[in-house]
Design a protein around this motif. Structure first.
Motif, PDB file in Angstrom:
ATOM      1  N   GLU A 210      11.225  -8.371   1.018  1.00  0.00           N
ATOM      2  CA  GLU A 210      10.777  -7.673  -0.181  1.00  0.00           C
ATOM      3  C   GLU A 210      10.614  -8.671  -1.320  1.00  0.00           C
ATOM      4  O   GLU A 210      11.400  -9.607  -1.465  1.00  0.00           O
ATOM      5  CB  GLU A 210      11.790  -6.601  -0.589  1.00  0.00           C
ATOM      6  N   VAL A 211       9.572  -8.489  -2.115  1.00  0.00           N
ATOM      7  CA  VAL A 211       9.341  -9.352  -3.268  1.00  0.00           C
ATOM      8  C   VAL A 211       9.094  -8.493  -4.502  1.00  0.00           C
ATOM      9  O   VAL A 211       8.657  -7.342  -4.402  1.00  0.00           O
ATOM     10  CB  VAL A 211       8.144 -10.308  -3.053  1.00  0.00           C
ATOM     11  N   ASP A 212       9.380  -9.073  -5.645  1.00  0.00           N
ATOM     12  CA  ASP A 212       9.173  -8.398  -6.930  1.00  0.00           C
ATOM     13  C   ASP A 212       8.096  -9.157  -7.695  1.00  0.00           C
ATOM     14  O   ASP A 212       8.322 -10.279  -8.128  1.00  0.00           O
ATOM     15  CB  ASP A 212      10.484  -8.385  -7.721  1.00  0.00           C
ATOM     16  N   GLY A 214       6.900  -8.420 -10.534  1.00  0.00           N
ATOM     17  CA  GLY A 214       7.114  -8.371 -11.977  1.00  0.00           C
ATOM     18  C   GLY A 214       6.220  -7.358 -12.667  1.00  0.00           C
ATOM     19  O   GLY A 214       5.455  -6.620 -12.040  1.00  0.00           O
ATOM     20  N   ASP A 215       6.321  -7.360 -13.988  1.00  0.00           N
ATOM     21  CA  ASP A 215       5.586  -6.383 -14.787  1.00  0.00           C
ATOM     22  C   ASP A 215       4.382  -6.968 -15.502  1.00  0.00           C
ATOM     23  O   ASP A 215       3.735  -6.300 -16.318  1.00  0.00           O
ATOM     24  CB  ASP A 215       6.520  -5.741 -15.819  1.00  0.00           C
ATOM     25  N   ARG A 249       6.667 -16.458 -13.784  1.00  0.00           N
ATOM     26  CA  ARG A 249       7.442 -15.983 -12.650  1.00  0.00           C
ATOM     27  C   ARG A 249       6.838 -16.617 -11.402  1.00  0.00           C
ATOM     28  O   ARG A 249       5.643 -16.920 -11.380  1.00  0.00           O
ATOM     29  CB  ARG A 249       7.366 -14.456 -12.520  1.00  0.00           C
ATOM     30  N   GLN A 270      11.615 -16.368  -7.015  1.00  0.00           N
ATOM     31  CA  GLN A 270      12.150 -15.708  -5.825  1.00  0.00           C
ATOM     32  C   GLN A 270      11.662 -16.467  -4.599  1.00  0.00           C
ATOM     33  O   GLN A 270      10.460 -16.705  -4.448  1.00  0.00           O
ATOM     34  CB  GLN A 270      11.689 -14.250  -5.772  1.00  0.00           C
ATOM     35  N   SER A 283      -1.446  -9.522  -8.015  1.00  0.00           N
ATOM     36  CA  SER A 283      -0.696  -9.707  -9.262  1.00  0.00           C
ATOM     37  C   SER A 283      -0.615 -11.173  -9.682  1.00  0.00           C
ATOM     38  O   SER A 283      -0.068 -11.472 -10.757  1.00  0.00           O
ATOM     39  CB  SER A 283       0.727  -9.156  -9.100  1.00  0.00           C
TER      40      SER A 283
END
Length: 384
Positions: A210-212, A214-215, A249, A270, A283
């Motif tokens: 799983e990766v994030d 970001g916003d 990020r 990450q 993204s």
């Protein structure tokens, strides 16, 4: 329903278009067999095809290729491109169960000849730039293979060749998963069909992290070097150190060759072993990569510029094309983390790089990818 036999090998990046096309054929209701190394089924997602294991599978590990370039070339010539074992396996599989169409990886020259000699309509799949097989360092590197190929061709009742390109040109179709814009100076042979990159390929790992993403408050940078072992650990760490210096990020995918736990990362980075780039790239504002064709095409197909740090193989060609097209910049693999950070900041700061990548994405979208390849292969099967 037609019967398709795909002959391939576990080289990581070559599996992106191969498995993508295989799944698309299955989705169309065709019977698809894949003849390849056992490690493919152990590591990659299931595409619904029947799998037949190469007898050469024992001892083959694409994640453990020699660091020395000359040793790697020798391995490619003897154990892959001109392998009598792979050619024999294909011949035996066709005898066991005929096919309406055979698709063979462009690097498996002796296997292509077996398919041609069988009289089965044959397509070869280029998962790397077509032009590097028409002249230049790769052609020179594989010159010793011509004698091996001719000895095998004589046993098959095929005429001798003077260049390896003659093998590709003898196929009914040559499917090229690279857009013409990426290699504009090459003259395609009459059998070439540019299907373009396969951007919707299945996962190359059964274990997905799983990766994030970001916003969007900070630019997202994807750092992705080779899936296979190319001695990239030190370069990867310098790339990770570089993004730690920047107001971004970052997501780092190490692949099977490097344990994520061995990578020292900043607070906004990450590090995972595997996550589909298709989940990250929408993204992302930048990709830092070794310029393997799979990652390069995935980024350009989604309009993301690249910072290329080529290490070998076809990567210098790919990186130079990215630079020429204005979709990114290139650094030598010994660049310091400071230089990597400065160059990455330049790409992020100058809109022209993203604009060029976005224009290429529009062009790439018009090729068709796996759907185009399936249409060509279905027509080939109907001609039988």
């Amino acid at each position: 329903m037609a019967r398709y036999l795909i002959t391939t090998w576990d080289g990581a990046g070559n599996l992106v278009p191969t498995l993508g096309i295989a799944r698309a054929l299955v989705d169309r209701g065709h019977d698809v067999r894949i003849l390849g190394h056992e490690t493919i089924t152990r590591r990659c997602a299931d595409v619904g095809a029947r799998f037949v294991t190469l007898t050469q599978s024992e001892g083959w590990d694409a994640m453990d290729t020699p660091d020395d370039f000359e040793a790697e070339v020798k391995l490619m010539i003897e154990e892959l491109c001109f392998s009598s074992a792979i050619a024999r396996d294909l011949a035996q599989e066709l005898d066991r169960e005929p096919a309406d169409v055979v698709i063979v990886d462009c690097l498996l020259f002796t296997a292509i000849d077996v398919a041609l000699a069988s009289g089965t309509p044959t397509a070869t799949l280029f998962h790397t730039a077509y032009s590097i097989f028409r002249g230049g360092p790769l052609v020179e590197m594989f010159t010793p293979g011509i004698a091996i190929a001719n000895a095998a061709r004589a046993e098959l009742g095929l005429p001798a060749i003077e260049s390896l390109a003659e093998i590709h040109d003898a196929c009914a179709r040559a499917l090229v998963a690279v857009p013409e814009e990426f290699e504009p100076d090459v003259a395609d042979a009459a059998n070439v069909v540019r299907v373009g990159p396969v951007l919707d390929a299945p996962a190359l790992s059964r274990e997905i992290d799983e990766v994030d993403v970001g916003d969007g408050a900070k630019p997202l940078v994807l750092v992705a070097l080779s899936t296979s072992e190319q001695g990239q650990a030190d370069l990867l760490q310098r790339c990770v150190d570089a993004v730690a210096r920047m107001p971004v990020r970052a997501i780092v995918t190490t692949g099977a060759a490097i344990d994520p736990a061995t990578v020292r990362a900043g607070v906004d980075t990450q590090v995972v072993r595997y996550a589909p780039h298709a989940d990250i790239l929408p993204s992302a504002s930048l990709v830092i990569t070794h310029a393997g064709l799979g990652t390069t095409m995935a980024a350009l197909g989604r309009g993301v510029p690249l910072l290329c740090t080529p290490m070998g193989r076809d990567q210098f060609f790919n990186a130079e094309q990215v630079r020429t097209l204005g979709a990114g910049l290139m650094l030598m693999p010994d660049a310091s983390s400071e230089v990597i950070a400065q160059t990455a900041a330049q790409i992020l700061g100058e809109r022209s790089f993203a604009s060029s990548a976005e224009q290429l994405a529009v062009s790439i979208s018009e090729y068709g990818g796996a759907a185009k390849a399936v249409a060509v292969l279905e027509a080939l099967g109907q001609d039988r």
